[in-house]
Design an enzyme around this catalytic site. Structure first.
Site, short mmCIF file in Angstrom:
data_model
loop_
_atom_site.label_atom_id
_atom_site.label_comp_id
_atom_site.label_asym_id
_atom_site.label_seq_id
_atom_site.Cartn_x
_atom_site.Cartn_y
_atom_site.Cartn_z
CB ALA A 16 -1.06 0.04 1.15
N GLY A 20 0.91 0.85 -5.41
CA GLY A 20 0.14 -0.22 -5.13
C GLY A 20 -1.29 0.59 -4.71
NE ARG A 38 5.55 -6.76 4.63
CZ ARG A 38 5.67 -8.01 4.62
NH1 ARG A 38 5.11 -8.75 5.57
NH2 ARG A 38 6.32 -8.63 3.40
CB ALA A 157 1.29 6.87 -7.46
CE LYS A 208 10.86 5.34 -14.80
NZ LYS A 208 10.31 6.00 -13.70
CB SER A 271 10.14 12.98 -11.64
OG SER A 271 11.42 12.19 -11.85
CD GLU A 297 14.20 1.21 -7.02
OE1 GLU A 297 15.18 0.63 -6.83
OE2 GLU A 297 13.46 1.17 -6.34
#
Length: 351
Positions: A16, A20, A38, A157, A208, A271, A297
């Site tokens: 979540a 997600g 969790r 998102a 990317k 971003s 990331e």
């Protein structure tokens, strides 16, 4: 475009975080959907307020969306439906191995040994250099007949959760997996396209982020929009060169999960990877940026990308420059100067 099947699958989204939650919101507008996390206290709050205040504050989630902190409850929900179900793994790369290993033990007990699993994470595993499909393959090796694929594309998102237009790609070697993902998510403001090129989709989604860090650095240094365009264009060539060396199809990189995702991440105000680059270009230290709560990331996977590229003897000059700035203490302008000093060459070398 592959036509969605007429079935109405149940969808369980495991994880979540922002992405997600956004996909659970999208699926819940059309199908019975449960979002698992969790943290029981956070699940209770989301169920009460229909808002993920931690990751998507201010975004109202569909009233039909269900919540649970019990993973067995989530799997039982999936099994209760009359039609094939779908599990969306909404965890980051760092959490994919543990979740898949847990599912390898639980799914057979729920009669779901062959339920399609679709992961959404983008990147290479920091310690091993594995792509998400390699992580899933290794973790689920003891589950004969497991089926999986990746969902990716140019998307923030928050906008997906708000129901704004978006186009994604569902990639799997098995058409029924990508078709079920299309059935679960395609409709309204969301378009989902099928692909068989799992490697290409994953490489585009991972690299990317690194190129977006480079573009942010250039913008932070006020090098201008010409420089950004050059980095995006040559970055796409770098992504394609690396992806093809790993077995991807070249045409994938001109699509949603190549050019599309790169342009969005390298230029979009939402971003996080670009934001890290902007902060570095403005003179802040990486440790201070990460300590402030910004996660990206591209920072996590950049070194793993370089290690695999060197093993394949593939040249990635922009990624190498980003690694030099992030991890080796090279000044951003020094790294840019090194890129500019490279010898001229043909834009599209033969072979």
């Amino acid at each position: 475009m592959v036509a969605p099947s007429p079935c109405t699958p149940r969808v369980a989204v495991l994880g979540a975080g922002s992405w997600g939650t956004a996909l659970a919101a999208a699926a819940a507008r059309r199908h019975p959907t449960l979002l698992w996390a969790r943290d029981a206290a956070r699940v209770d709050t989301m169920a009460r307020d229909h808002e993920n205040a931690r990751y998507l504050p201010g975004v109202a989630l569909p009233p039909a969306l269900r919540f649970s902190a019990d993973i067995d409850d989530a799997l039982a929900f999936l099994h209760a439906g009359p039609e094939p179900g779908l599990i969306i793994l909404g965890v980051p790369v760092a959490g994919l191995d543990a979740l898949c290993r847990d599912l390898a033990q639980r799914l057979p007990r729920h009669g779901l040994a062959d339920v399609p699993l679709v992961w959404t994470c983008k990147g290479f595993e920091e310690d091993t250099g594995r792509l998400p499909h390699e992580i899933a393959r290794d973790a689920l090796a003891g589950l004969p007949g497991w089926r999986g694929g990746v969902l990716s594309g140019p998307s923030f998102a928050r906008e997906v959760a708000q129901g704004l237009p978006v186009a994604l790609t569902a990639a799997s070697a098995l058409p029924d997996v990508s078709n079920l993902a299309i059935t679960a998510l395609h409709g309204g403001a969301m378009r989902v396209y099928a692909s068989a090129d799992v490697v290409g989709v994953e490489v585009g989604g991972a690299l990317k982020n690194v190129i977006a860090v480079a573009c942010g650095i250039a913008d932070g240094l006020a090098l201008g929009t010409n420089a950004r365009a050059a980095l995006i264009t040559r970055g796409l060539a770098e992504i394609s060169r690396f992806g093809v060396a790993l077995g991807a199809q070249p045409e994938t990189f001109s699509g949603l999960t190549g050019l599309g995702d790169l342009v969005l991440t390298a230029t979009g105000e939402l971003s996080r990877n670009r934001r890290v680059g902007l902060e570095i270009g403005a003179g802040r230290k990486l440790a201070d940026i990460l300590a402030s709560g910004i996660t990206a990331e591209g920072v996590r996977c950049a070194r793993a990308v370089m290690q695999r590229a060197r093993a394949l003897d593939v040249e990635l000059p922009i990624t190498e420059a980003v690694c030099a700035v992030l991890f080796d203490g090279v000044a951003p302008m020094t790294a840019v100067s090194a890129l500019l000093a490279r010898e001229a060459r043909h834009e599209h070398p033969a072979g």
